[in-house]
Design an enzyme around this catalytic site. Structure first.
Site, PDB file in Angstrom:
ATOM      1  N   PHE A 113       0.029   4.812   4.311  1.00 42.83           N
ATOM      2  CA  PHE A 113      -0.731   6.056   4.113  1.00 42.83           C
ATOM      3  C   PHE A 113      -0.073   6.958   3.072  1.00 42.83           C
ATOM      4  O   PHE A 113       0.082   8.149   3.284  1.00 42.83           O
ATOM      5  CB  PHE A 113      -0.917   6.799   5.444  1.00 42.83           C
ATOM      6  CG  PHE A 113      -1.652   6.006   6.487  1.00 42.83           C
ATOM      7  CD1 PHE A 113      -3.037   5.887   6.449  1.00 42.83           C
ATOM      8  CD2 PHE A 113      -0.968   5.346   7.498  1.00 42.83           C
ATOM      9  CE1 PHE A 113      -3.722   5.141   7.405  1.00 42.83           C
ATOM     10  CE2 PHE A 113      -1.644   4.597   8.459  1.00 42.83           C
ATOM     11  CZ  PHE A 113      -3.027   4.496   8.409  1.00 42.83           C
ATOM     12  N   HIS A 114       0.301   6.366   1.926  1.00 44.41           N
ATOM     13  CA  HIS A 114       0.955   7.122   0.855  1.00 44.41           C
ATOM     14  C   HIS A 114       0.226   6.984  -0.483  1.00 44.41           C
ATOM     15  O   HIS A 114       0.847   6.692  -1.507  1.00 44.41           O
ATOM     16  CB  HIS A 114       2.410   6.656   0.693  1.00 44.41           C
ATOM     17  CG  HIS A 114       3.262   6.907   1.881  1.00 44.41           C
ATOM     18  ND1 HIS A 114       4.464   6.249   2.102  1.00 44.41           N
ATOM     19  CD2 HIS A 114       3.115   7.752   2.940  1.00 44.41           C
ATOM     20  CE1 HIS A 114       5.001   6.665   3.232  1.00 44.41           C
ATOM     21  NE2 HIS A 114       4.197   7.583   3.760  1.00 44.41           N
ATOM     22  N   PRO A 115      -1.094   7.202  -0.545  1.00 41.99           N
ATOM     23  CA  PRO A 115      -1.777   7.107  -1.840  1.00 41.99           C
ATOM     24  C   PRO A 115      -1.302   8.197  -2.796  1.00 41.99           C
ATOM     25  O   PRO A 115      -1.049   9.330  -2.380  1.00 41.99           O
ATOM     26  CB  PRO A 115      -3.257   7.277  -1.472  1.00 41.99           C
ATOM     27  CG  PRO A 115      -3.247   8.052  -0.203  1.00 41.99           C
ATOM     28  CD  PRO A 115      -2.020   7.598   0.538  1.00 41.99           C
TER      29      PRO A 115
END
EC number: 1.1.99.1
Length: 559
Positions: A470-472
């Site tokens: 969850f690190h875009p």
């Protein structure tokens, strides 16, 4: 209505800008947020141990999905992003990790980003932070973000897993955000002294929301940015079903994150000309980098049964949860007051990497990050993944409709380096888990399972089971090359009165979790917007590996 500044997105960056800009009483700011308030009585967002719950619904989560990922068995993969005051800081894992000093020094080698070196950024990390054990050269004690350090008496598996990493020959570090990131050690978290999630809504907006010069509108879905020629002059948005327009006297500040910021730019006519024309969107400015260069962290779970009854498995059983909840609610202590990511580390898998390329989160229970697939016995696990993949993806608007999610493709695992790093990560993790420090606890390997050994078997496990961290990021990158979207102050190239300030402007993803760095970016650019002198450059020392070997000889060599 007219305001000096309109901020789109009340997340990790937008709340920082709203708070800092309204410190000047003669400046008016409108903060637009598509989600709702951060309800302080909702344990799902306020209890650190409940971090999986917001990802399971759509009240606080945009719940994006990728297009079929071609190198991941064509899986459509999760891309959760926060919705509500706090943005993704309202639903993230609360790990306070800033990245490696070399990440920022690398940014500073890029034309136009010379003032983004680590020593230029460190003062802004310190400005944002209140660490519970006080300040030093690396940490602050007066900032809006509450940072908690692990305490004595926490789960013994944390200590055993760190010790196993050291026994495997890797360094020990006492502060993953201090002098040396490389190594294994305790992990800081964004949790308040009362055991609540320290989102940017709590840390920043709580001090600003009473100011007369700040207007906050929730449930405000941005349609598009309004332009006169090449100048941003306002925003069109929906309040429920009702269309609204507001005007900006000075600037529009886009802080909607690495998925929505490029989507909003494209829908507004700023982006790749061919894409916009194909959707009948009038082209305001042809900017080919908008939505390109998309990056993320991918991770796997390596899970083990635990022979001692010391894991958090009992906390997953419903009949134990009322007591845990009551202790957290009334005392702010206990299992509920921690995200349970209290140890981890960063290592180099091979000598060719100048700084760590693999991250570990240790967890004293065996379960997926989103709360699914819990192992029904005592267990523990390592979350492990590569940090600076060479794979690049993109975000593309599908239509003019503000309610339609964009097309997202990360293009995970598209290079041979990706596969080599993940194979190495599994084999290194197995070696760490085999060290004497874990002999007392280590049961059978649950996942991947000892039958998974060859490169081909490991690759299939990765294709089937690796998940997003969850690190875009990086989809509106800053710089001066032909694919850069903004300059080093967040100003959109070729436009006036328009900035992007969020994780999308990172030129390359950092070594670690993104929230702390996103806050830092906003603090730094806030001074630019206010035409203030930058904070004085730090003189703190920091570790550079140089010719230091990746590891020493392990206590127990790989069998």
């Amino acid at each position: 209505m007219e305001y000096d500044y309109i901020i789109i997105g009340a997340g990790s960056a937008g709340n920082v800008l709203a708070t800092r800009l309204t410190e000047e009483s003669d400046v008016s700011v409108l903060l637009l947020e598509a989600g709702g308030p951060d309800y302080r009585l909702d344990f799902r967002t306020q209890m650190p141990a409940a971090l999986a719950f917001p990802l399971q619904g759509k009240r606080y989560n945009w719940a994006y999905e990728t297009d079929p990922e071609p190198h991941m068995n064509n899986r459509r993969m999760e891309c959760g992003r926060g919705k509500g005051l706090g943005g993704s800081s309202l639903i993230n894992g609360m790990c306070y990790i800033r990245g490696n000093a070399m990440d920022f020094d690398n940014w500073a080698t890029m034309p136009g980003l010379e003032d983004w070196s680590y020593l230029d950024c460190l003062p802004y990390f310190r400005k944002a932070e209140t660490r519970d054990v006080g300040s030093n050269d690396y940490h602050g004690a007066t900032g809006p973000v509450s940072v908690a350090t692990p305490k004595m008496g926490n789960n013994e598996l944390f200590h055993a897993m760190v010790e196993a990493g050291v026994q495997a020959g890797y360094p020990r570090t006492d502060d993953l955000n201090g002098y040396q990131q490389e190594g294994f050690g305790p992990m800081d978290r964004t949790v308040t002294p009362k055991g609540r999630r320290a989102s940017t809504a709590r840390g920043y907006l709580d001090q600003a929301k009473g100011r007369k010069n700040l207007t906050i509108v929730t449930h405000a879905l941005t349609d598009k940015i309004l332009f006169e020629g090449k100048r941003a002059v306002g925003v069109a948005y929906f309040k429920g079903e009702s269309p609204q327009t507001v005007q900006a006297r000075r600037e529009v500040l886009l802080c909607a994150g690495a998925i929505a910021s490029p989507q909003i730019l494209q829908r507004s006519g700023v982006g790749p000309k061919d894409l916009l024309q194909g959707l009948d969107i009038p082209v305001v400015h042809d900017l080919p980098g908008v939505g390109e260069n998309l990056q993320d962290h991918l991770e796997m779970y390596l899970q083990y049964a635990c022979k001692e009854p010391v894991s958090l498995y009992p906390a997953l059983q419903w009949f134990n949860q009322p007591k845990i909840g009551a202790e957290w609610l009334f005392s702010g202590t206990g299992i509920g007051a921690s995200n349970q990511f209290e140890a981890g580390g960063f290592i180099r898998s091979r000598d060719e990497f100048a700084w760590p390329n693999i991250q570990y989160h240790f967890l004293p229970v065996a379960i997926n990050y989103n709360g699914s697939n819990a192992v029904k016995e005592h267990g523990f696990q390592a979350h492990v993944g590569s940090m600076r993949s060479l794979s690049r993806g993109r975000v593309q608007v599908r239509s003019k409709d503000a309610r339609e999610h964009p097309s997202i493709l990360f293009n995970y695992m598209s290079t041979e380096q990706d596969w080599q790093e993940f194979r190495d990560a599994i084999r290194i993790t197995r070696e760490i888990m085999a060290q004497p420090a874990l002999d007392k606890y280590r049961g059978r390997e649950i996942s991947p399972g000892l039958e998974v050994q060859t490169d081909e078997e490991l690759d299939e496990f990765i294709r089937t089971h690796a998940e997003t961290a969850f690190h875009p990021s990086c989809s509106c990158k800053m710089g001066e090359d032909e694919m850069a979207v903004v300059d080093g102050q967040g100003r959109v190239h070729g436009m006036e009165g328009l900035r992007v300030v969020d994780a999308s402007i990172m030129p390359q993803i950092i070594t670690g979790n993104l929230n702390a760095t996103t806050i830092m970016i906003a603090e730094k650019i806030a001074d630019r917007i206010r035409r203030r002198q930058p904070l004085p450059r730090s003189r703190a020392r920091y570790y550079v590996s140089g010719n230091t070997p990746v590891r020493k000889a392990p206590l127990k060599p790989a069998s």
